[in-house]
Design an enzyme around this catalytic site. Structure first.
Site, PDB file in Angstrom:
ATOM      1  N   LYS A 106       8.563  68.971   7.266  1.00  0.00           N
ATOM      2  CA  LYS A 106       8.861  69.874   8.246  1.00  0.00           C
ATOM      3  C   LYS A 106      10.190  69.276   9.030  1.00  0.00           C
ATOM      4  O   LYS A 106      10.348  68.054   9.563  1.00  0.00           O
ATOM      5  CB  LYS A 106       7.899  69.776   9.415  1.00  0.00           C
ATOM      6  CG  LYS A 106       8.142  71.152  10.281  1.00  0.00           C
ATOM      7  CD  LYS A 106       8.092  72.436   9.705  1.00  0.00           C
ATOM      8  CE  LYS A 106       8.455  73.395  10.761  1.00  0.00           C
ATOM      9  NZ  LYS A 106       8.448  74.801  10.128  1.00  0.00           N
TER      10      LYS A 106
ATOM     11  N   SER B  32      10.986  72.498   5.302  1.00  0.00           N
ATOM     12  CA  SER B  32      10.719  73.872   6.012  1.00  0.00           C
ATOM     13  C   SER B  32      11.303  73.739   7.179  1.00  0.00           C
ATOM     14  O   SER B  32      10.615  72.652   7.832  1.00  0.00           O
ATOM     15  CB  SER B  32       9.196  74.182   5.997  1.00  0.00           C
ATOM     16  OG  SER B  32       9.045  75.449   6.790  1.00  0.00           O
TER      17      SER B  32
END
Length: 360
Positions: free
Chosen positions: A159, A229
């Site tokens: 992330k 992401s």
């Protein structure tokens, strides 16, 4: 050592009730949780606050159960929320526990480790600073997982942050220039730099190949095991490394491959074939990247994913790849993440399967 993986359906981005029940019934031990991956039903774009809402709900739950501050939870559990469940994809979370238990077999089992980079300045996002810090954190996560060989790593989930207008303005006030002032484009730069950091850590690329100008321009440079992401809810990279290693219980195992294009459903079978042991067992989780091919073609036929001004290309890609993989697996709770810059070849992307040995 033993890694356990649990999958829970969610009714909304802030729905933690299935996990709360599992914690209360002893199915999951909060003290052993190292990471939670989740798919939320937002748009996956800059203003997708479903990711932050899910992160907040999970943080508060673990804070309550563990008796820790929100800050302390953030330092021990990687919360990787990926927005966008277009098409038939189902919102869900994957919970990873690591327990200090003796392995019941000599076969390699699923090994997992987490690490965090320091917080980035806005001008570091999408550049060498992010590549280098990510590579260092991947190596740290590997060490924590006891994975000694690069080839034993099968998937690295990250992330990473993005730029907002406020973050760009803050950098400008200090006289610093950001990689891009287009906030949506900044997601690609952050994902791309993070993926190149994985490639550097795993020896897929050499340091001499990597520089600021390569990010989101030289797409021949990529990792076959990175999944990144971007989100608005953080300014650092949170990293989960997954692999197979000796000394880890083999109830859960992982295998990976790379989708050559959006229709390459055979990548599932190839990944399952790379799961060690006798037989793949029950499919517990599937993680994959989705990206429209830049030449506008899929196996010689034109697609319009880049030309649709109403629906972003990454949303099209998630729905397409999610449908292809759901059709192959018969399951819709799949962790399909859009935006595969430097993650697999053009139009394709890394794919991993986590299986659980069937009890005879």
């Amino acid at each position: 050592m033993k890694t356990r993986v649990h999958r829970f359906a969610t009714a909304a981005p802030d729905d933690v009730s299935p996990l709360r029940r599992a914690l209360g019934e002893g199915e999951v031990n909060a003290d052993k949780v190292i990471a939670v991956l989740g798919k939320t039903e937002g748009n996956g774009c800059v203003n997708d606050f479903t990711r932050a809402l899910s992160t907040l709900a999970l943080t508060r739950l673990f804070s309550e159960v563990l008796g820790l501050s929100d800050e302390a939870v953030a330092e021990r559990i990687a919360l990787v929320m990926s927005g966008g469940t277009e098409g038939g994809l189902s919102p869900h979370i994957l919970v990873f526990e690591v327990m200090d238990e003796p392995a019941l077999s000599t076969s390699p089992g699923l090994a997992a480790g987490v690490a965090f980079t320091p917080a980035f300045l806005p001008e570091q996002i999408g550049r060498w600073a992010q590549i280098d810090a990510t590579a260092q954190a991947v190596r740290e996560a590997m060490a924590r997982a006891g994975i000694e060989r690069n080839e034993d790593v099968h998937f690295v989930q990250i992330k990473c942050p993005l730029l907002t207008s406020a973050r760009c303005d803050e950098a400008a006030r200090r006289g610093a220039a950001v990689a891009t002032t287009d906030t949506y484009e900044s997601m690609a730069y952050s994902r791309g730099a993070s993926a190149l950091g994985v490639a550097l850590a795993l020896g897929e690329l050499e340091p001499a190949q990597l520089r600021d100008a390569a990010v989101c321009h030289e797409f021949g440079l990529y990792s076959g095991r990175a999944s990144t992401s971007a989100g608005i809810e953080l300014m650092r990279n949170e990293i989960l490394v997954l692999g197979n290693a000796p000394g880890w219980d083999s109830e859960f195992r992982i295998g990976h491959d790379v989708m050559a294009d959006a229709l390459d459903a055979d990548a599932v079978a190839r990944a399952l074939a790379r799961v060690p042991g006798d037989g793949a067992g029950e499919l517990v989780a599937l993680l994959a990247k989705a990206e429209p091919s830049r030449n506008g073609l899929i196996r010689g036929h034109r697609h319009i994913m880049w030309d649709d001004s109403d629906i972003n290309a990454t949303r099209h890609a998630r729905a397409l790849v999610g449908g292809v993989l759901a059709g192959r697996t018969g399951h819709t709770a799949l962790f399909v993440s859009g935006g595969a810059e430097h993650q697999g070849p053009d139009g394709g992307g890394p794919l991993a399967v986590i299986t659980r040995a069937l009890i005879s």
